[in-house]
Design a protein around this motif. Structure first.
Motif, PDB file in Angstrom:
ATOM      1  N   GLU A  25       0.866  -1.344   0.318  1.00 37.48           N
ATOM      2  CA  GLU A  25       0.375  -0.072   0.121  1.00 37.48           C
ATOM      3  C   GLU A  25       0.807   1.624  -0.093  1.00 37.48           C
ATOM      4  OE1 GLU A  25      -2.773  -0.330   3.217  1.00 37.48           O
ATOM      5  OE2 GLU A  25      -3.812  -2.143   2.364  1.00 37.48           O
ATOM      6  N   GLY A  26       1.760   1.470   0.094  1.00 34.84           N
ATOM      7  CA  GLY A  26       2.933   2.487   0.008  1.00 34.84           C
ATOM      8  C   GLY A  26       3.659   2.351   1.123  1.00 34.84           C
ATOM      9  N   SER A  66       6.923   1.758   4.321  1.00 38.16           N
ATOM     10  CA  SER A  66       8.441   0.887   4.273  1.00 38.16           C
ATOM     11  C   SER A  66       8.317  -0.275   5.342  1.00 38.16           C
ATOM     12  CB  SER A  66       9.201   2.201   4.284  1.00 38.16           C
ATOM     13  OG  SER A  66       8.929   3.509   3.145  1.00 38.16           O
ATOM     14  N   ARG A  95      11.193  -0.638  -0.100  1.00 38.48           N
ATOM     15  CA  ARG A  95      10.572  -0.314   0.424  1.00 38.48           C
ATOM     16  C   ARG A  95      11.062  -1.312   1.869  1.00 38.48           C
ATOM     17  NH1 ARG A  95       6.388   3.950   0.616  1.00 38.48           N
ATOM     18  NH2 ARG A  95       6.710   4.628  -2.136  1.00 38.48           N
ATOM     19  N   SER A 122       7.708   7.211   5.623  1.00 40.44           N
ATOM     20  CA  SER A 122       6.737   6.003   5.315  1.00 40.44           C
ATOM     21  C   SER A 122       6.726   4.588   6.168  1.00 40.44           C
ATOM     22  CB  SER A 122       6.735   6.205   4.048  1.00 40.44           C
ATOM     23  OG  SER A 122       7.869   5.407   3.330  1.00 40.44           O
TER      24      SER A 122
END
Length: 364
Positions: A97-98, A100, A151, A176
């Motif tokens: 979903e983005g 890290s 990520r 993130s």
């Protein structure tokens, strides 16, 4: 090499006088059946589990539920119970979903092993997780790209200590970061543990500066006071998952005393080489842990010499320790996993949760 079952080899400890005299104590731990569970997972992760033939155990489902609920979790189920998969599935859900994630490991060998696992999930699930190792072995030419694109970053406490003063270069990542994972957490004890505790508090302050508040996941099979330990190490409250739902085969523990008569005929290290020779000759995959780099090399050499004297292949035994080149370590790890090596003599460099495939015996 003669392929014998573990039970057949152990039978020799009852029949051969030299071995029988030195067995001081034996304990058998009976097998245990698995306790499975069902939990909702997105289709790519279902595809991965199906491809690997995996059914989740009860403790894995509990870990997933707690991490989805935003809790910090410490997992203390036994070795080979699937701890890594348990905490990785909810981490990967957020990464897709983005978000890290930062994975911290105490050794490079374990870091490399976990990277292989993540890439396997990527391939079988059809995902792009962008994992990368960032440590002392990472080429300078790749570091900028990792900072900008990765990520999932896998590192160790020593490298993290070097990274934090340069946090401005890692703004994208720290903004993130949703999870921080510390595997084999029992290594962070004593003076070293105190230093790591301060390092984690620095990490939390850096994350706070960039607007993130990551969840922490600790994993270890050998902790007596997990909740107290996790609170002291990270400075946060944790939820404990300790009830093991994985199956377990029958295990045999043997206390072997080389000095049963008060003096013995060989040193403990030479006796270890003899035991390793016995297991290897009978096709039993064996891992030996010893006290120093020197003894790892000597025990492996003695065993190879004994095998050669018996007209048996000596290349099936190897030593493993810190100080080898990264390529040499990877070669030994892969050979052990593939079954090309029957015996490995190691320092504690190989003790920390590395997936080494089928293993029949451990000598300590």
């Amino acid at each position: 090499m003669v392929g014998m079952s573990v039970e057949q080899v152990l039978r020799q400890f009852e029949l051969e006088r030299h071995l029988k005299q030195r067995v001081a104590y034996t304990k058998v731990i009976e097998e245990k059946k698995a306790c499975h569970c069902e939990i909702s997972l997105k289709e790519p992760f279902q595809r991965y589990l199906k491809a690997k033939g995996i059914r989740l155990y009860s403790h894995q489902c509990k870990v997933i539920e707690l991490l989805r609920a935003g809790k910090n979790v410490i997992i203390t189920t036994p070795t080979a119970s699937g701890k890594t998969l348990a905490f990785s599935l909810p981490v990967f859900e957020k990464v897709v979903e983005g978000a890290s994630a930062l994975y911290i490991y105490p050794t490079k060998a374990l870091t490399n092993d976990q990277l292989k696992f993540i890439k396997e999930v990527e391939e079988l699930a059809g995902l792009q997780l962008f994992p990368a190792i960032y440590d002392g072995d990472t080429p300078t030419s790749k570091r900028g790209e990792i900072r900008e694109k990765a990520r999932i970053v896998l590192t160790n406490p020593y490298e993290l200590h070097q990274v934090l003063p340069w946090h401005a270069k890692w703004q994208r990542f720290f903004k993130s970061v949703k999870f921080v994972v510390l595997d084999e957490a029992h290594r962070y004890r004593g003076v070293f543990g105190s230093n790591v505790a301060l390092l984690l508090r620095r990490l939390r302050r850096v994350c706070e500066r960039y607007g993130s508040n990551p969840q922490f996941v600790l994993s270890s099979a050998t902790l007596a006071n997990p909740l107290e330990f996790s609170k002291e190490l990270v400075g946060l409250d944790f939820e404990l998952v300790s009830e093991d739902g994985s199956p377990r085969g029958r295990k045999y523990f043997i206390l072997y005393n080389p000095y049963f008569d008060g003096k013995g005929t060989l040193s403990a290290h030479q006796e270890t080489a003899k035991l390793l020779e016995l297991f290897v000759k009978n096709g039993v995959h064996t891992l030996v842990f010893t006290v120093s780099r020197k003894m790892a090399e000597l025990i492996a050499r003695w065993t190879r010499q004994n095998l050669k004297a018996s007209n048996l292949p000596e290349h099936v035994v190897s030593s493993y320790r810190a100080g080898y080149l990264p390529e040499e370590r990877r070669q030994i790890e892969n050979a052990l996993k593939k079954g090309e090596l029957l015996g490995v003599v190691s320092t504690n460099a190989l003790e920390l949760g590395i997936d080494i495939g089928s293993l029949d015996a451990v000598i300590i």
